[in-house]
Design an enzyme around this catalytic site. Structure first.
Site, PDB file in Angstrom:
ATOM      1  N   GLY A 150       0.861  -1.159  -0.182  1.00 42.99           N
ATOM      2  CA  GLY A 150       0.042   0.037   0.025  1.00 42.99           C
ATOM      3  C   GLY A 150       0.820   1.236   0.135  1.00 42.99           C
ATOM      4  O   GLY A 150       0.357   2.355   0.130  1.00 42.99           O
ATOM      5  N   GLU A 206      -1.222   3.517 -13.850  1.00 42.49           N
ATOM      6  CA  GLU A 206      -2.388   2.506 -14.071  1.00 42.49           C
ATOM      7  C   GLU A 206      -3.743   3.525 -14.347  1.00 42.49           C
ATOM      8  O   GLU A 206      -3.977   4.077 -13.349  1.00 42.49           O
ATOM      9  CB  GLU A 206      -2.397   1.177 -13.668  1.00 42.49           C
ATOM     10  CG  GLU A 206      -1.216   0.507 -13.619  1.00 42.49           C
ATOM     11  CD  GLU A 206      -1.277  -0.731 -12.520  1.00 42.49           C
ATOM     12  OE1 GLU A 206      -0.537  -1.725 -13.055  1.00 42.49           O
ATOM     13  OE2 GLU A 206      -1.852  -0.773 -11.703  1.00 42.49           O
ATOM     14  N   GLU A 260      -2.462 -11.325  -7.812  1.00 48.67           N
ATOM     15  CA  GLU A 260      -3.711 -10.549  -7.320  1.00 48.67           C
ATOM     16  C   GLU A 260      -4.188  -9.771  -8.343  1.00 48.67           C
ATOM     17  O   GLU A 260      -3.463  -9.343  -9.266  1.00 48.67           O
ATOM     18  CB  GLU A 260      -2.874  -9.713  -6.247  1.00 48.67           C
ATOM     19  CG  GLU A 260      -2.374 -10.258  -5.296  1.00 48.67           C
ATOM     20  CD  GLU A 260      -2.188  -9.333  -3.905  1.00 48.67           C
ATOM     21  OE1 GLU A 260      -2.529  -8.043  -4.270  1.00 48.67           O
ATOM     22  OE2 GLU A 260      -1.688  -9.767  -2.801  1.00 48.67           O
ATOM     23  N   GLU A 302      -0.284  -7.523  -9.120  1.00 44.45           N
ATOM     24  CA  GLU A 302       0.914  -7.872  -8.895  1.00 44.45           C
ATOM     25  C   GLU A 302       0.765  -9.585  -8.629  1.00 44.45           C
ATOM     26  O   GLU A 302       0.059  -9.930  -8.480  1.00 44.45           O
ATOM     27  CB  GLU A 302       1.413  -6.985  -7.585  1.00 44.45           C
ATOM     28  CG  GLU A 302       0.705  -7.057  -6.315  1.00 44.45           C
ATOM     29  CD  GLU A 302       1.111  -6.400  -5.292  1.00 44.45           C
ATOM     30  OE1 GLU A 302       2.167  -5.772  -5.588  1.00 44.45           O
ATOM     31  OE2 GLU A 302       0.467  -6.296  -4.088  1.00 44.45           O
ATOM     32  N   ASN A 306       2.731 -11.835  -5.469  1.00 46.65           N
ATOM     33  CA  ASN A 306       3.519 -12.113  -4.393  1.00 46.65           C
ATOM     34  C   ASN A 306       4.241 -13.273  -4.547  1.00 46.65           C
ATOM     35  O   ASN A 306       3.692 -14.415  -4.796  1.00 46.65           O
ATOM     36  CB  ASN A 306       2.705 -11.963  -3.121  1.00 46.65           C
ATOM     37  CG  ASN A 306       1.928 -10.562  -2.902  1.00 46.65           C
ATOM     38  OD1 ASN A 306       0.567 -10.597  -2.798  1.00 46.65           O
ATOM     39  ND2 ASN A 306       2.743  -9.626  -2.738  1.00 46.65           N
ATOM     40  N   ARG A 324       5.650 -15.368  -2.624  1.00 43.81           N
ATOM     41  CA  ARG A 324       5.873 -16.138  -1.274  1.00 43.81           C
ATOM     42  C   ARG A 324       4.613 -16.419  -0.614  1.00 43.81           C
ATOM     43  O   ARG A 324       3.420 -16.381  -1.285  1.00 43.81           O
ATOM     44  CB  ARG A 324       6.233 -14.719  -0.283  1.00 43.81           C
ATOM     45  CG  ARG A 324       5.394 -13.679  -0.375  1.00 43.81           C
ATOM     46  CD  ARG A 324       5.507 -12.472   0.715  1.00 43.81           C
ATOM     47  NE  ARG A 324       4.990 -11.373   0.531  1.00 43.81           N
ATOM     48  CZ  ARG A 324       3.658 -11.155   0.800  1.00 43.81           C
ATOM     49  NH1 ARG A 324       2.970 -12.122   1.373  1.00 43.81           N
ATOM     50  NH2 ARG A 324       2.987  -9.950   0.401  1.00 43.81           N
TER      51      ARG A 324
END
Length: 457
Positions: free
Chosen positions: A163, A198, A273, A286, A288, A290
């Protein structure tokens, strides 16, 4: 062959990794800061090594790698946060012949830069949000693109995350100010002032899909998670599956995700995501690279153990399940219990826990936590102290059980967001699934604050 794993993390995720390792008959090595010396995860580990003070211990790459080598650890599990998406750390693990339980350093580098990740996903057939191609070279370029795709737009730091480094812009004048501010902030925070932009898709759901791929090229996607209930881009309640997706949409999205995993030669687990608009168009945000906090609801609905799966993949084992084994089984919801004061702008609460009572003991209720009575909530780290997860056949039954569990949950010593979560679970829009990623801040929180102000009068 992996026999001993160092956990480069703390708190509840360290506890869960240690438990998984012990169930797999592997040794667990904990690292800890001076502030965490008396923590539960330190007690549960087979060995524990102090690697520094509270401000830098879990980011101290030389100390962590030294601990791994000195303890004879075969691998490092990074958990989430801290160094989990640090490509330099993963590369150094590779050079030290310590297996990094995650993707390769080159893939982390690729997907860690949001602009490069977007390009890679576009090249692999993943739908992306309209915006700049690569990095912005100047304000004039940003202005030109913004006028082409139409305001509002989101200006983002290429190296940002969680964020941070994100600004919504509604016109040329706002863009001029935001461009300089975001560039400066990004340089200070990440040492990288590159930006991209974007199209802002505000009325959308935050849908994410986790997948895993072993060293033999077998890739599997899991049922999606709806993580739209957020505040300041931080997730509060997550659910799986989304009530708004059809089985056909789930399959199509899963196939896109698997194709992308194959295209970038991804190893281990990761999460894609997306934003889903009102017309159910999906746009990649995006990836992640992990494990995620909310992996728990995926485990419940897909009936897999993801941490164990990660370790198996890192060990060179075949995944023990197929795509047909990972279909939706019921409904799961996760509530994050944070040490914070919702009535006072969610200010984090530090202090010693005098007593805690978790609602253990019924079918479908799971609690992941790294605290117990006497634990200290440190001001140095994230304020999340526990996750309560409920898995039931339907959303209605899961909410009912979660309300009972939260009502039973008691903690003395710090304020928590428990009552806020209870009210959110009772909200009609949440129950029906009719909410977007702005719902808490634009609607629910304003009404909740007014209601609590009226109570105090």
């Amino acid at each position: 062959m992996i026999k001993k794993v160092l956990i480069a993390n703390r708190g509840e995720i360290a506890v869960q990794i240690i438990r998984s390792l012990h169930e797999m008959n592997m040794k667990a090595v904990a690292i800890y800061s001076t502030a965490d010396a008396e923590s539960l995860f330190v007690d549960l580990a087979d060995e524990a090594v102090c690697v520094g003070g509270p401000n830098d211990a879990y980011l101290n790459i030389p100390a962590i790698l030294n601990a791994a080598v000195l303890t004879g650890s075969d691998a490092i599990h990074p958990g989430y946060g801290f160094l989990s998406e640090n490509n330099e750390f993963a590369e150094l693990c590779e050079k030290c012949n310590v297996k990094f339980i995650g993707p390769s350093s080159s893939v982390i580098d690729l997907m860690g830069n949001k602009s490069n990740a977007k390009t890679a996903m576009k090249n692999n057939g993943v739908p992306t949000i309209p915006g700049s191609e690569g990095f912005l070279n100047s304000f004039d370029e940003a202005k030109k693109i913004s006028n082409e795709i139409g305001y509002p737009v989101m200006l983002k730091a290429a190296a940002g995350g969680g964020g941070k480094g994100i600004r919504r812009v509604d016109n040329d004048d706002e863009l001029k100010v935001a461009y300089e501010d975001t560039k400066r902030e990004s340089k200070l925070s990440y040492g990288d002032d590159r930006l991209y932009l974007e199209k802002d898709i505000s009325d959308a759901k935050h849908i994410e899909m986790q997948a895993i791929r072993d060293q033999f090229g077998k890739a599997i996607y899991f049922p999606e998670r709806d993580c739209s209930l957020q505040r300041n881009h931080q997730k509060i309640i997550e659910e799986s599956p989304s009530l708004k997706l059809s089985e056909q949409e789930r399959t199509e999205l899963g196939q896109i995700v698997v194709k992308a995993m194959q295209g970038i030669d991804y190893e281990n687990t990761g999460t894609f995501e997306f934003l889903m608009d009102r017309n159910h168009n999906f746009y990649f945000m995006e990836m992640n690279t992990r494990l995620q906090v909310e992996h728990t609801i995926t485990e419940e609905v897909a009936q897999v153990e993801l941490i164990k799966s990660q370790i198996m993949v890192a060990n060179g084992d075949h995944l023990p399940y197929d795509q047909k084994d990972c279909k939706v089984k019921g409904y799961a919801i996760e509530c994050r219990i944070n040490a914070e004061d919702p009535k006072n702008n969610f200010i984090p609460q530090a202090g010693k826990i005098k007593s805690v009572r978790f609602p253990y003991g019924t079918m479908g209720v799971r609690i992941d936590s790294g605290i117990e009575s006497g634990s200290v909530i440190s001001p140095y780290y994230d304020s999340m102290i526990a996750k309560i997860i409920v898995h039931m056949p339907t959303k209605e039954k899961a909410i009912n059980k979660m309300l009972r569990a939260l009502t039973e949950f008691e903690i003395e010593g710090v304020n928590t967001n428990r009552d806020f979560l209870i009210d959110l679970l009772k909200d009609q829009c949440f129950n029906s699934g009719d909410f977007n990623n702005n719902y808490i801040e634009s609607t629910f929180l304003k009404e909740w604050m007014k209601k609590n102000e009226d109570k105090q009068v």
